[in-house]
Each structure stands twice: as C-alpha cells, then as structure tokens.
Design an enzyme around this catalytic site. Sequence first.
Site, PDB file in Angstrom:
ATOM      1  N   SER A 172      71.752   9.024  55.946  1.00  0.00           N
ATOM      2  CA  SER A 172      71.570   8.355  54.339  1.00  0.00           C
ATOM      3  C   SER A 172      70.084   8.372  53.776  1.00  0.00           C
ATOM      4  CB  SER A 172      71.557   7.183  54.975  1.00  0.00           C
ATOM      5  OG  SER A 172      72.983   7.398  54.968  1.00  0.00           O
ATOM      6  N   GLY A 173      70.059   8.394  52.450  1.00  0.00           N
ATOM      7  CA  GLY A 173      68.503   8.063  51.942  1.00  0.00           C
ATOM      8  C   GLY A 173      67.960   6.999  51.603  1.00  0.00           C
ATOM      9  N   ASP A 174      68.749   5.879  52.035  1.00  0.00           N
ATOM     10  CA  ASP A 174      68.112   4.425  52.309  1.00  0.00           C
ATOM     11  C   ASP A 174      68.186   3.669  53.386  1.00  0.00           C
ATOM     12  OD1 ASP A 174      71.040   4.079  52.862  1.00  0.00           O
ATOM     13  OD2 ASP A 174      72.024   2.694  52.112  1.00  0.00           O
ATOM     14  N   ASN A 217      69.922  -2.574  51.798  1.00  0.00           N
ATOM     15  CA  ASN A 217      71.010  -2.970  50.743  1.00  0.00           C
ATOM     16  C   ASN A 217      70.379  -4.026  50.152  1.00  0.00           C
ATOM     17  OD1 ASN A 217      72.813  -1.605  51.798  1.00  0.00           O
ATOM     18  ND2 ASN A 217      73.069  -2.432  53.623  1.00  0.00           N
ATOM     19  N   ARG A 273      73.421  -4.333  45.384  1.00  0.00           N
ATOM     20  CA  ARG A 273      72.549  -5.674  46.320  1.00  0.00           C
ATOM     21  C   ARG A 273      71.705  -5.365  45.841  1.00  0.00           C
ATOM     22  NH1 ARG A 273      74.986  -5.767  51.822  1.00  0.00           N
ATOM     23  NH2 ARG A 273      73.864  -7.401  52.151  1.00  0.00           N
ATOM     24  N   ASN A 276      15.806  -3.193  42.103  1.00  0.00           N
ATOM     25  CA  ASN A 276      16.738  -4.491  42.331  1.00  0.00           C
ATOM     26  C   ASN A 276      17.635  -4.718  41.646  1.00  0.00           C
ATOM     27  OD1 ASN A 276      17.781  -7.056  42.842  1.00  0.00           O
ATOM     28  ND2 ASN A 276      15.829  -7.717  44.135  1.00  0.00           N
ATOM     29  N   LYS A 279      31.232   1.940  38.621  1.00  0.00           N
ATOM     30  CA  LYS A 279      31.644   2.835  38.279  1.00  0.00           C
ATOM     31  C   LYS A 279      31.062   4.890  38.539  1.00  0.00           C
ATOM     32  CE  LYS A 279      32.985   5.116  34.892  1.00  0.00           C
ATOM     33  NZ  LYS A 279      33.018   4.677  33.484  1.00  0.00           N
TER      34      LYS A 279
HETATM   35  C1  UD1 Z   1      78.550   3.945  56.446  1.00  0.00           C
HETATM   36  C2  UD1 Z   1      79.506   4.478  57.760  1.00  0.00           C
HETATM   37  C3  UD1 Z   1      79.472   3.416  59.014  1.00  0.00           C
HETATM   38  C4  UD1 Z   1      78.240   3.224  59.350  1.00  0.00           C
HETATM   39  C5  UD1 Z   1      77.410   2.772  58.467  1.00  0.00           C
HETATM   40  C6  UD1 Z   1      76.250   2.367  58.431  1.00  0.00           C
HETATM   41  C7  UD1 Z   1      81.034   5.514  56.210  1.00  0.00           C
HETATM   42  C8  UD1 Z   1      82.887   5.209  56.213  1.00  0.00           C
HETATM   43  N1  UD1 Z   1      81.224   4.665  57.321  1.00  0.00           N
HETATM   44  O1  UD1 Z   1      79.354   3.111  55.800  1.00  0.00           O
HETATM   45  O2  UD1 Z   1      80.820   3.680  60.330  1.00  0.00           O
HETATM   46  O3  UD1 Z   1      78.529   2.156  59.971  1.00  0.00           O
HETATM   47  O4  UD1 Z   1      77.398   3.486  56.738  1.00  0.00           O
HETATM   48  O5  UD1 Z   1      74.961   2.229  57.657  1.00  0.00           O
HETATM   49  O6  UD1 Z   1      80.521   6.415  56.125  1.00  0.00           O
HETATM   50  N2  UD1 Z   1      76.889   7.298  49.422  1.00  0.00           N
HETATM   51  C9  UD1 Z   1      77.585   8.689  49.086  1.00  0.00           C
HETATM   52  N3  UD1 Z   1      78.783   8.998  47.867  1.00  0.00           N
HETATM   53  C10 UD1 Z   1      79.109   7.877  48.571  1.00  0.00           C
HETATM   54  C11 UD1 Z   1      79.183   7.106  48.947  1.00  0.00           C
HETATM   55  C12 UD1 Z   1      78.209   6.412  49.692  1.00  0.00           C
HETATM   56  O7  UD1 Z   1      75.989   9.332  48.482  1.00  0.00           O
HETATM   57  O8  UD1 Z   1      80.888   8.201  48.328  1.00  0.00           O
HETATM   58  C13 UD1 Z   1      75.918   7.313  50.496  1.00  0.00           C
HETATM   59  C14 UD1 Z   1      75.046   5.794  50.199  1.00  0.00           C
HETATM   60  O9  UD1 Z   1      74.308   5.646  48.945  1.00  0.00           O
HETATM   61  C15 UD1 Z   1      74.683   5.809  51.576  1.00  0.00           C
HETATM   62  C16 UD1 Z   1      75.320   5.998  52.725  1.00  0.00           C
HETATM   63  O10 UD1 Z   1      76.124   7.058  51.860  1.00  0.00           O
HETATM   64  O11 UD1 Z   1      73.153   6.061  51.367  1.00  0.00           O
HETATM   65  C17 UD1 Z   1      76.458   5.504  53.530  1.00  0.00           C
HETATM   66  O12 UD1 Z   1      77.334   4.566  51.894  1.00  0.00           O
HETATM   67  P1  UD1 Z   1      77.127   2.829  52.448  1.00  0.00           P
HETATM   68  O13 UD1 Z   1      78.407   3.168  51.711  1.00  0.00           O
HETATM   69  O14 UD1 Z   1      76.537   2.478  52.374  1.00  0.00           O
HETATM   70  O15 UD1 Z   1      78.381   3.390  53.660  1.00  0.00           O
HETATM   71  P2  UD1 Z   1      78.672   2.392  54.420  1.00  0.00           P
HETATM   72  O16 UD1 Z   1      80.201   1.129  54.226  1.00  0.00           O
HETATM   73  O17 UD1 Z   1      77.653   1.138  55.430  1.00  0.00           O
END
Ligand code: UD1
Length: 477
Positions: free
Chosen positions: A109-111, A234, A17, A396, A370
Amino acid sequence: MTAPLDIIIMAAGRGTRMKSRTPKVLQRLAGRPLLHHVLDQAVRLQARRVVVVTGHAAIEVEAACASGAGAGAGFDLQTVRQEPQLGTGHAVQQAVPLLAGDGLVLVLSGDVPLTQADTLAALVAAAGADRMALLTVQLPDPTGYGRIVRGEGGAVQRIVEHKDASDAQRAIGEIYSGIMAVPARRLQGWLERLANDNAQGEYYLTDIVAMAVADGVPVAAHCIDDALQVAGVNSPAQLAELERAHQLRQAARLMEQGVRLADPARFDLRQDVRGGAPGQLDCGQDVEIDVGCIFSGRVQIGEGARIGAYCHIANARVGAGAVIHPYTHIDGETVGVEVGEGALIGPFARLRPGAQLGREVHIGNFVEVKNSTLADGAKANHLAYLGDATVGERVNYGAGSITANYDGAHKHRTVIEADVHVGSNCVLVAPLTLGAGGTVGGGSTVTKSTPPGALTVARGKQVSLAGWQRPAKQPKG
Ligand code: UD1
Ligand code: CA
C-alpha cells in the site's frame, strides 16, 4: 530457482481523514512522500517491475512516481489508473494485465511507509510458485482491520473484513497488514472470481485467501510483532505518530554508533526540501548533539564536534572539533557548506551555499555567509554579511560590516587579504581587493582596492541642516 519479483503498490484511495489537498500517499514522513518510502522498498527488494495503481489525484501521484524512482532504481515502473475505486481487489485487477505471468507478485500500500526490507524479503521467501503468504501482526486493538481466520490445526482459512465479521471473529487479534505475496499465475484466476456482495460493496483482495485454500494452495501467515512496520497513515495524528517513531529509530541507530543525543525524542533527520535521497547523517566519534536539531539532506559531522540546541543543518560538512552554537541555520543546498576543524559558529549564525570556512574560523551571532571562502583563523563575530568574498587568514571583520556584492544586475567579488582588519559598519563595494595587513576604519564605505598595509578611512562628510523641519502631513482628499 526463485521467480522474478513484481510489485503492485495500491495508491488510488482518497484518504479523506487527512483533510488535506495533498493526496494521502504524498504526505511527507521524514521529509519524503509516503509513496517514495514504499518505492524505496521496491529498490531494496530488487523488483523486476513495479506497477502503481492511481486514482484519486492521479496526475500528482503519477508525477511523484516518476520523481521517486530515478533512473538508478533498477526496475521498470508503470502506473495504471483505477477509475472508479471499487476496492483493493479491483485495484489489483487493473495492475495485473501489466505484469508477466511468471512472477511472484508482492502487493503493497502506498500509505504504509515503514515496512522493513528484511520483513518483506521473509514474506517473499514464504511464498512460492504454489504458495501465497500474508504479512500479519497481533494488535491489542484490531478494530477496523481484516482478521486472520484460522481453522483447526491453525491453518489460515480466510480473511474477514471488520465490517463483515461476527463478534467471535472480531475477537481475533491477528490482523492482515494489507501486504501479501502471491504467484501471478494463480492471482489472475482468483481476481476474475471476486464478487462485491459484502458490507462495503467492494471487491476485496482479501477474498482470494479463501479461494486459495479451496484450490489447495497453502497460505502462510508471516506474523511479526512490530506494528509500526505495517502502520498506515490515515490522519494527521497517525502521520505525526509514525514520524516520531521513525525519528526515534533513526536516533537509536545513531546512538548505537556512539553519537550522543541529548534527547532522542527531540531529533530529526529528513530528506532535503529540494527532494532527492533520504536524509543521511554521518558522524565521527564523540559527536554531541543537543535537543531540537534538524538535519536534512547529506550532513557529515567530524570527530568531537558539538551541535548546540535548535540548529538546522542541511547539506554540510562540519569539521572535527567544531562547535555549532544554538539556533544556527546552515543550508548548503546543492552546493554545500564546509565548516573547518575547530571552528566556532553561532549562536544565531547563518551559513548559506558555498560558505567554506577554514580551521578555527569564528562566525558569531547574526552573521550571514554566502558563497565565500574564509581562510584559517578568520573572524566575523557580530552582525555582518559576507557574500561572494574571499577572506584571508586571520582577517578580523567588524560588526555591522557588509560586502555590497550586488549592483542590481551582477554579483562581484570582494577579496580581503590575510591579516586585514575591517572596522565596524563598513560597506565594501565590490569588486575590490583589500591588500594584506591593511586596516579599514570603522564606518568606511570603500569603493576602490587598497594597497597592502594601508589604513583606509572613507567616510562621507557630516551634513547637519540646522532648523530643518519635517514637511507637514497633507490632509487627505
Ligand atoms: C485493507 C484490507 C484489510 C487490512 C487493511 C490493512 C481489503 C479489503 N482489506 O483494508 O484486511 O487489514 O487494509 O490496512 O483489502 N485502494 C485502492 N483502490 C481502492 C481501494 C483501496 O488503490 O479501490 C488502496 C488505498 O489507497 C490504500 C490501500 O488500497 O493504499 C488499502 O485501502 P484501504 O481502504 O485503506 O483498505 P482497508 O479498508 O483499510
Ligand atoms: Ca476501505
């Protein structure tokens, strides 16, 4: 005795997204990749080891890991590839073999960039050798998130993903943030039992909660009310929303220290574009900052200084009582810029690396400085360039004058001694020294050093060719 802390950062997801070539975890918040904000948390928590799970754009993300946690980070950083990406449980499965079995594992989570260190510390404290802890939050609109299902008496029983939830479960407002702390010793076994028979066909990390409960391991929910701390990125709109919220918090902190911001909603403090640490702004007492200013890198502003609207100031020290008028651009890059006490800069001035301005120096509109030192009271008020120059006290420097400091191969220095007056439209061809107290007549091209006190006039002869005609245009072809 508390167990050592190991951190898994999930960063393998695609983030479609964002509609960007740049992987989601490398999108920038306050000038800093999201992943670096998360690595900062690991530094603050004094983690033992950090494992980043990469997948989508793995090479770029791995490079960013290396640059984000410098040698001083204090933890051991590893990356592991998850290929293909089969869910959060599968992501953690890849990382666990790289961890010692004796630690407490914090999953991030990295994000999710803005979780505060004290929140994570409290979560870690709520977990233990035989307890796991989930970071949760109540949301007015929990759509899309995993819900915290509690039993009679309120104990956490399981997490159900939105797509798998019943209507009654979807009515639950408490959601799982994506952040949990689990004892490594237990995690391994639970991960082995994960299945993917769910709405998304993924291995859900969240399924380990029900396994913990079944195994008699208590699950604590550390519920916070600050949704910003668990907000993920996202989409561009969410990124912008988090940026503003983060900037407002930085602005609020400065105002608590007494800095007067004309509008905290129009204030930005960022990491330097060249990377490094988060942006840092240190202000003395009674500093005023007008709207629309951007600060980056390390900036210090002395007592009583005023920054006008729409200035961009990076890697610089502004002395007490100085006034930076609107639309001024200051970037010291790695070398730095110094603005002396009581100096007046701008509007529309440009100070580049190595500009060192003494007390009460005046730099006016469209003046570029500079790698030059200007001693106390020197003035360059209009349309001028000073590069590689040493300028004495009270000099000046006239409108339209420049130092010709570059001969195409080498840079040379111009020395303008104290009390020299340089007229308008002069070209000072470096290297040269203008002796103290001298005057250079307007329009001079000066190619040699001048003695102290001299009047120097060096203008080419006027040439006018009467009856001259511009050559006619040649027809094409
Ligand atoms: C996940 C949680 C959900 C929670 C939400 C919060 C699970 C099953 N669900 O859902 O309960 O409310 O986060 O934001 O965990 N990632 C990987 N590998 C994968 C899938 C994901 O590294 O195979 C990483 C993504 O890059 C991201 C994080 O895990 O940083 C979360 O993944 P995302 O798909 O955003 O999880 P949600 O479906 O939002
Ligand atoms: Ca998902």
